[in-house]
Design an enzyme around this catalytic site. Structure first.
Site, short mmCIF file in Angstrom:
data_model
loop_
_atom_site.label_atom_id
_atom_site.label_comp_id
_atom_site.label_asym_id
_atom_site.label_seq_id
_atom_site.Cartn_x
_atom_site.Cartn_y
_atom_site.Cartn_z
N HIS A 199 0.84 -1.20 0.00
CA HIS A 199 0.00 0.00 0.00
C HIS A 199 0.88 1.25 0.00
O HIS A 199 0.69 2.16 -0.82
CB HIS A 199 -0.91 0.00 1.23
CG HIS A 199 -1.68 1.26 1.45
ND1 HIS A 199 -2.98 1.43 1.08
CD2 HIS A 199 -1.29 2.45 2.01
CE1 HIS A 199 -3.38 2.66 1.39
NE2 HIS A 199 -2.36 3.31 1.96
N GLU A 200 1.85 1.33 0.90
CA GLU A 200 2.68 2.55 1.01
C GLU A 200 3.48 2.79 -0.27
O GLU A 200 3.67 3.94 -0.69
CB GLU A 200 3.62 2.43 2.20
CG GLU A 200 2.91 2.33 3.55
CD GLU A 200 1.92 3.47 3.80
OE1 GLU A 200 0.90 3.22 4.46
OE2 GLU A 200 2.17 4.60 3.31
N HIS A 232 1.81 4.94 -2.67
CA HIS A 232 2.03 6.38 -2.44
C HIS A 232 3.39 6.80 -2.99
O HIS A 232 3.51 7.86 -3.61
CB HIS A 232 2.00 6.69 -0.94
CG HIS A 232 0.66 6.54 -0.31
ND1 HIS A 232 -0.49 7.12 -0.83
CD2 HIS A 232 0.26 5.85 0.79
CE1 HIS A 232 -1.52 6.81 -0.04
NE2 HIS A 232 -1.10 6.05 0.94
N HIS A 241 -5.18 7.82 -1.82
CA HIS A 241 -6.11 6.81 -1.33
C HIS A 241 -7.32 6.68 -2.26
O HIS A 241 -7.84 7.66 -2.73
CB HIS A 241 -6.58 7.16 0.08
CG HIS A 241 -5.53 6.86 1.09
ND1 HIS A 241 -5.41 7.56 2.28
CD2 HIS A 241 -4.53 5.95 1.10
CE1 HIS A 241 -4.40 7.09 2.98
NE2 HIS A 241 -3.82 6.11 2.26
#
Lengths: 83, 367
Positions: free
Chosen positions: B119-120, B123, B129
């Site tokens: 997930h990170e 970014h 998100h």
């Protein structure tokens, strides 16, 4: 004194809601304590609605149970909206 | 999916990463593997490549950090905020910080390092998100077995919109999050459970409580982390307050939130012949206590008290239930049996032994 349990809960709830919206929905820390019950569009209510809309919750502007449940979920530290 | 404001992106496809430190909660090799696997989630669907470097500045610096770690975003201790990362750019850009006070693991306990890292890194590559509850870039943590992880379509669409498609001949695709009111929605399995109805689809379940108008969408793993995705059949045994779920030639018994120990077990314990490789659908008749199993164009009837199949089975589905075709999923409610075949649903009256109504598969969701 003593603190009415419900009032104490509301204090905790407000703290959770405020810090969540400050961290992830750019609620400004302006030193004023927001009130959960004040009708009308205070900044906290607007941000709460934004958060409820993002998570597909019912947009009530109030920290109902479903909303608080989402706020307590472990999550990424990056805000959900532009900061 | 959502781009990070300003649409930052890396100007090169060949990126570098470095693991600055390790958490004492996992073996170093498991951390390395989690990082490698998390990076491959994104390199598998784009032209991006990630090369590990040591002892020098990398594009993506990965570290475990504690409380205030001088980036103006202090961590908050166990739970709460698990990690954060910085958008593409020089210096701290692209870097990933994991909260050292979390219980990092390589399985379903605590927080799975691979899932949070993947997930990170979204970014780090320029994604923000997503509000798709099934997306990897959805803000809240949810566990998926890393061995079963597939990057969802929403995330593939987002990252490819930034960096383009994969160099592979065939473009990879990913799971799409089911929407209750999508008329094309079909189901893998359906069961009742203490008055509610659970509709299984991929790694998700749609949960319908008779007293609530809205339908709840959750990952199967939210309630039962030990269960696989892609459940193929399920039924409720009201007598024992259990649900029994099937996938391929195995079954699990669940009571409340608990998958009973000792499961999965082979389906042949029910008395199926070895030629049966999977069960398509099942329901338990609340009047007779008999369980009906549907396999291809036939069905068996199982006596829960005798714990054996009744004689004279299998029989042809059409001979007893009419032209309902192959059964994807079935459940019984208020005396009627509901059979699902693709997007069609048949309401069958076992007393009259006939189909009394035909509906859309999504008729239970108040669309």
């Amino acid at each position: 004194f003593p603190v009415v349990p419900e009032a104490e809960d509301e204090g905790k709830t407000l703290q959770l809601v405020e810090s969540y919206l400050q961290n992830f929905y750019d609620l400004q820390k302006d030193g004023h304590h927001h009130h959960l019950r004040r009708s009308g569009q205070n900044p906290l209510t607007a941000k709460l609605k934004e958060m409820q809309s993002f998570f597909g919750l019912e947009v009530t502007g109030k920290p109902d149970l479903d909303t608080l449940e989402v706020m307590k979920k472990p999550r990424c530290g990056i805000p959900d909206v532009e900061k | 999916y959502v781009f990070t404001p300003g649409n930052p992106k890396w100007k090169r496809n060949n990126l570098t990463y470095r693991i600055l430190n390790y958490t004492p909660k996992m073996r170093r090799a498991d951390v390395d593997e989690a990082v490698r696997k998390a990076l491959s989630v994104w390199s598998n669907v784009t032209p991006l490549t990630f090369q590990r470097v040591e002892d020098k500045e990398a594009d993506i610096m990965i570290s475990f950090a504690y409380r205030d770690h001088q980036d103006n975003s202090p961590f908050d201790g166990p739970n709460g905020q698990l990690a954060h990362a910085f958008q593409p750019g020089e210096g701290i850009g692209g870097d990933v910080h994991m909260d050292e006070e979390e219980a990092w693991t390589k399985d379903g306990r605590g927080y799975n390092l691979f899932i949070v890292l993947a997930h990170e890194l979204g970014h780090s590559l320029g994604l923000s998100h997503s509000n798709d509850p099934g997306a990897l870039m959805y803000p809240t943590y949810s566990y998926t077995d890393p061995n079963e992880f597939l990057l969802p379509q929403d995330d593939i669409d987002g990252i490819q919109a930034i960096y383009g498609g994969s160099t592979a001949a065939v473009q990879p695709t990913g799971p799409v999050t089911p929407e209750a009111c999508n008329p094309k929605l079909t189901f893998d399995a359906i069961t009742t459970l203490r008055g509610e109805i659970f509709f299984f689809k991929g790694r998700y379940m749609l949960r319908k409580h008779p007293a609530r108008t809205e339908t709840e969408l959750n990952f199967i793993s939210l309630f039962w982390p030990r269960l696989p995705s892609g459940i193929q059949a399920a039924y409720e045994n009201i007598e024992t307050d259990e649900i029994i779920v099937f996938k391929e030639d195995k079954y699990w018994v669940i009571r409340g939130y608990d998958v009973l120990p000792g499961y999965p077990k082979p389906i042949y314990r029910f008395g199926f012949p070895k030629t049966v490789k999977r069960v398509n659908a099942a329901y338990n008749d609340e009047t007779t206590g008999k369980t009906y199993f549907f396999v291809a164009d036939r069905y068996w009837r199982y006596d829960e008290k005798k714990k054996s199949m009744d004689h004279g089975y299998p029989k042809k589905i059409v001979s007893s239930f009419g032209n309902i075709g192959r059964v994807d999923a079935a459940f019984q409610k208020d005396g009627y049996v509901y059979f699902f075949h693709g997007t069609t649903q048949f309401q069958f009256d076992p007393r009259a032994r006939q189909i009394v109504r035909q509906m859309k598969s999504i008729s239970w969701f108040n669309c």
